[in-house]
Design a protein around this motif. Structure first.
Motif, PDB file in Angstrom:
ATOM      1  N   TYR A   1      57.380   8.787  10.070  1.00 12.35           N
ATOM      2  CA  TYR A   1      56.511   9.423   9.032  1.00 12.35           C
ATOM      3  C   TYR A   1      56.354   9.040   7.499  1.00 12.35           C
TER       4      TYR A   1
ATOM      5  N   PHE B   1      50.593  11.799  13.668  1.00 10.77           N
ATOM      6  CA  PHE B   1      51.225  12.630  14.273  1.00 10.77           C
ATOM      7  C   PHE B   1      50.410  14.107  14.140  1.00 10.77           C
TER       8      PHE B   1
ATOM      9  N   ILE C   1      48.008  13.241  16.786  1.00  9.18           N
ATOM     10  CA  ILE C   1      48.715  13.661  17.933  1.00  9.18           C
ATOM     11  C   ILE C   1      48.676  14.893  18.624  1.00  9.18           C
TER      12      ILE C   1
ATOM     13  N   TYR D   1      49.058  16.025  24.907  1.00 10.77           N
ATOM     14  CA  TYR D   1      49.944  16.616  24.289  1.00 10.77           C
ATOM     15  C   TYR D   1      50.336  18.043  24.190  1.00 10.77           C
TER      16      TYR D   1
ATOM     17  N   GLY E   1      59.491  23.040  16.228  1.00 10.83           N
ATOM     18  CA  GLY E   1      58.678  22.270  17.071  1.00 10.83           C
ATOM     19  C   GLY E   1      58.910  20.889  17.591  1.00 10.83           C
ATOM     20  N   SER E   2      60.105  21.335  18.279  1.00 15.91           N
ATOM     21  CA  SER E   2      61.296  19.960  19.547  1.00 15.91           C
ATOM     22  C   SER E   2      61.646  19.323  18.503  1.00 15.91           C
TER      23      SER E   2
ATOM     24  N   ASN F   1      64.249  15.559  18.715  1.00 16.04           N
ATOM     25  CA  ASN F   1      64.989  13.713  18.298  1.00 16.04           C
ATOM     26  C   ASN F   1      66.197  13.628  18.213  1.00 16.04           C
TER      27      ASN F   1
ATOM     28  N   TYR G   1      53.009  11.155  26.877  1.00 15.68           N
ATOM     29  CA  TYR G   1      52.979  10.002  25.686  1.00 15.68           C
ATOM     30  C   TYR G   1      52.621   8.920  25.459  1.00 15.68           C
TER      31      TYR G   1
ATOM     32  N   THR H   1      49.489   7.359  20.689  1.00 15.47           N
ATOM     33  CA  THR H   1      50.751   7.622  20.297  1.00 15.47           C
ATOM     34  C   THR H   1      50.947   6.358  20.933  1.00 15.47           C
TER      35      THR H   1
ATOM     36  N   PHE I   1      50.779   5.379  16.919  1.00 10.69           N
ATOM     37  CA  PHE I   1      52.204   6.071  15.876  1.00 10.69           C
ATOM     38  C   PHE I   1      52.981   5.317  16.471  1.00 10.69           C
TER      39      PHE I   1
ATOM     40  N   MET J   1      60.997   6.225  23.573  1.00 15.53           N
ATOM     41  CA  MET J   1      59.934   5.606  23.115  1.00 15.53           C
ATOM     42  C   MET J   1      60.453   4.006  22.776  1.00 15.53           C
TER      43      MET J   1
ATOM     44  N   GLU K   1      62.219   5.828  19.794  1.00 21.55           N
ATOM     45  CA  GLU K   1      62.483   6.801  19.314  1.00 21.55           C
ATOM     46  C   GLU K   1      62.853   7.934  21.050  1.00 21.55           C
TER      47      GLU K   1
ATOM     48  N   SER L   1      63.199  11.920  23.051  1.00 21.24           N
ATOM     49  CA  SER L   1      62.774  12.909  22.784  1.00 21.24           C
ATOM     50  C   SER L   1      63.603  14.306  23.916  1.00 21.24           C
TER      51      SER L   1
HETATM   52  C1  AVJ Z   1      58.156  15.555  16.651  1.00 24.04           C
HETATM   53  C2  AVJ Z   1      59.414  14.746  17.954  1.00 24.04           C
HETATM   54  C3  AVJ Z   1      58.449  16.782  18.018  1.00 24.04           C
HETATM   55  O1  AVJ Z   1      59.418  13.333  20.011  1.00 24.04           O
HETATM   56  O2  AVJ Z   1      57.134  14.810  21.074  1.00 24.04           O
HETATM   57  C4  AVJ Z   1      54.996  12.578  19.518  1.00 24.04           C
HETATM   58  C5  AVJ Z   1      56.936  13.407  18.255  1.00 24.04           C
HETATM   59  N1  AVJ Z   1      56.468  11.449  19.357  1.00 24.04           N
HETATM   60  N2  AVJ Z   1      54.587  11.533  20.125  1.00 24.04           N
HETATM   61  C6  AVJ Z   1      57.643  14.758  19.966  1.00 24.04           C
HETATM   62  C7  AVJ Z   1      56.004  12.612  18.778  1.00 24.04           C
HETATM   63  C8  AVJ Z   1      55.887  10.894  20.105  1.00 24.04           C
HETATM   64  C9  AVJ Z   1      57.602  14.639  18.516  1.00 24.04           C
HETATM   65  N3  AVJ Z   1      58.805  15.385  17.673  1.00 24.04           N
END
Ligand code: AVJ
Length: 333
Positions: free
Chosen positions: A41, A49, A52, A58, A164-165, A169, A209, A216, A219, A255, A283, A285
């Motif tokens: 970020y 994002f 996305i 998404y 935002g979930s 992470n 994703y 994505t 990103f 990811m 990442e 998630s």
């Molecule tokens: C912001 C962590 C909720 O995990 O879905 C989106 C980040 N990574 N697409 C997620 C994200 C790839 C997103 N979060």
């Protein structure tokens, strides 16, 4: 050869994170290679994002907004008169504004974020929405102890909001640490609202994703571009590939950035070797069921009050209360 003028570097939107160099070198020096998801970020990554969240594949942002829009009144009923609302690491003002709409009883709104620039923007927008509501931003890392402003500390009640979930992470043990920290900050009897992505068909998850427009992927690869910009690295973006897949055993999307060949890359004065196919894990998630998140939370003293979902049950917002469950709602046995 004709000298080619280098493209001017964009003015950094905020001070470069002092830990970025050290974290990247440690992460690329280890096996397997990894870089923490928070480094996605920068200004460019935040912009990607945002894109996305508007992709057809998404669903999480849209689902959560729908839940807050349709059940905002019910959710707001759990917030006591005169309460302070504390938002942990908010990503956008859109969600909190939906909640504020049905919560005239709030005495203060406390957005907590590590990025001061972002907080300034948020305060401005809310001032036009709810001119009377005191907005008291706190610059802090939401995973560390921090003090609330006096108004929020002295309010008759406190309500946390963690949308935002973002909880996904964290590794599950880190999520538990976050919940314990939130409890310490909000105190006995506090309410905590958490938005999280539910376990569902791997096809739906994998597509979310691996969008068809490749946003994505962009990103994910922005992390390489960011290292080129900020650490003087020489990653060739076309020599890496976006890999995102659902890991069923661990209920998480992973990811990675996969090296398409054997190669050496310079990063902050070091040389990093990649085997063909070797990846940088960028990442996780995590996805939860209502039951698994409830169990995680109750292990830290947060007891479930209610859960709201979208019609497809893709996403959930659950409300928890810290401390002993009420006699009325406590289960017997
Ligand atoms: C912001 C962590 C909720 O995990 O879905 C989106 C980040 N990574 N697409 C997620 C994200 C790839 C997103 N979060």
């Amino acid at each position: 050869m004709v000298a080619v003028a280098r493209a001017p570097r964009p003015e950094p939107h905020q001070a470069a994170d002092p830990n970025f160099t050290a974290d990247v070198l440690a992460g690329l020096g280890g096996t397997p290679k990894r870089i923490a998801a928070k480094y996605f970020y920068d200004a460019e990554g935040s912009h990607l994002f945002e894109q996305i969240t508007r992709l057809p594949e998404y669903y999480p942002t849209r689902c959560e907004m729908k839940i807050l829009r349709e059940h905002g009144k019910d959710i707001a009923k759990l917030i006591p008169e005169g309460a302070a609302l504390i938002e942990f690491g908010s990503g956008s003002t859109k969600k909190i504004r939906l909640l504020l709409k049905s919560s005239p009883q709030l005495a203060a709104y406390v957005p907590v974020d590590i990025c001061a620039d972002y907080l300034r923007e948020e305060v401005k927008e809310l001032k036009t929405d709810r001119p009377q509501l005191p907005v008291l931003p706190v610059i802090a890392d939401i995973c560390m102890p921090f003090d609330l402003p006096e108004t929020a500390r002295n309010a008759p009640a406190r309500c946390g909001f963690f949308p935002g979930s973002t909880i996904g992470n964290f590794e599950p043990h880190e999520a538990a640490d976050f919940l314990r920290n939130a409890a310490r900050i909000l105190g006995e009897g506090a309410i905590l609202l958490i938005g999280y992505d539910l376990i569902k068909s791997p096809d739906v998850l994998n597509l979310a994703y691996n969008d068809l427009q490749g946003v994505t992927a962009k990103f994910n690869k922005n992390l390489l571009a960011r290292m080129n910009r900020e650490l003087g690295a020489n990653f060739k973006l076309e020599c890496f590939e976006h890999h995102a897949f659902y890991n069923r055993e661990r209920n998480r999307i992973e990811m990675h950035l996969a090296s398409l060949k054997r190669q050496k890359v310079r990063v902050a004065g070091d040389t990093v070797d990649f085997r063909a196919g070797e990846t940088i894990h960028t990442e996780n998630s995590y996805k939860y069921s209502i039951e698994s998140l409830t169990a995680l939370a109750s292990g830290t003293g947060w007891n479930l009050i209610s859960t709201w979902t979208d019609p497809k049950k893709y996403f959930a917002v659950s409300a928890f209360k810290f401390g002993k469950p009420d006699k009325k709602t406590a289960r017997s046995g």
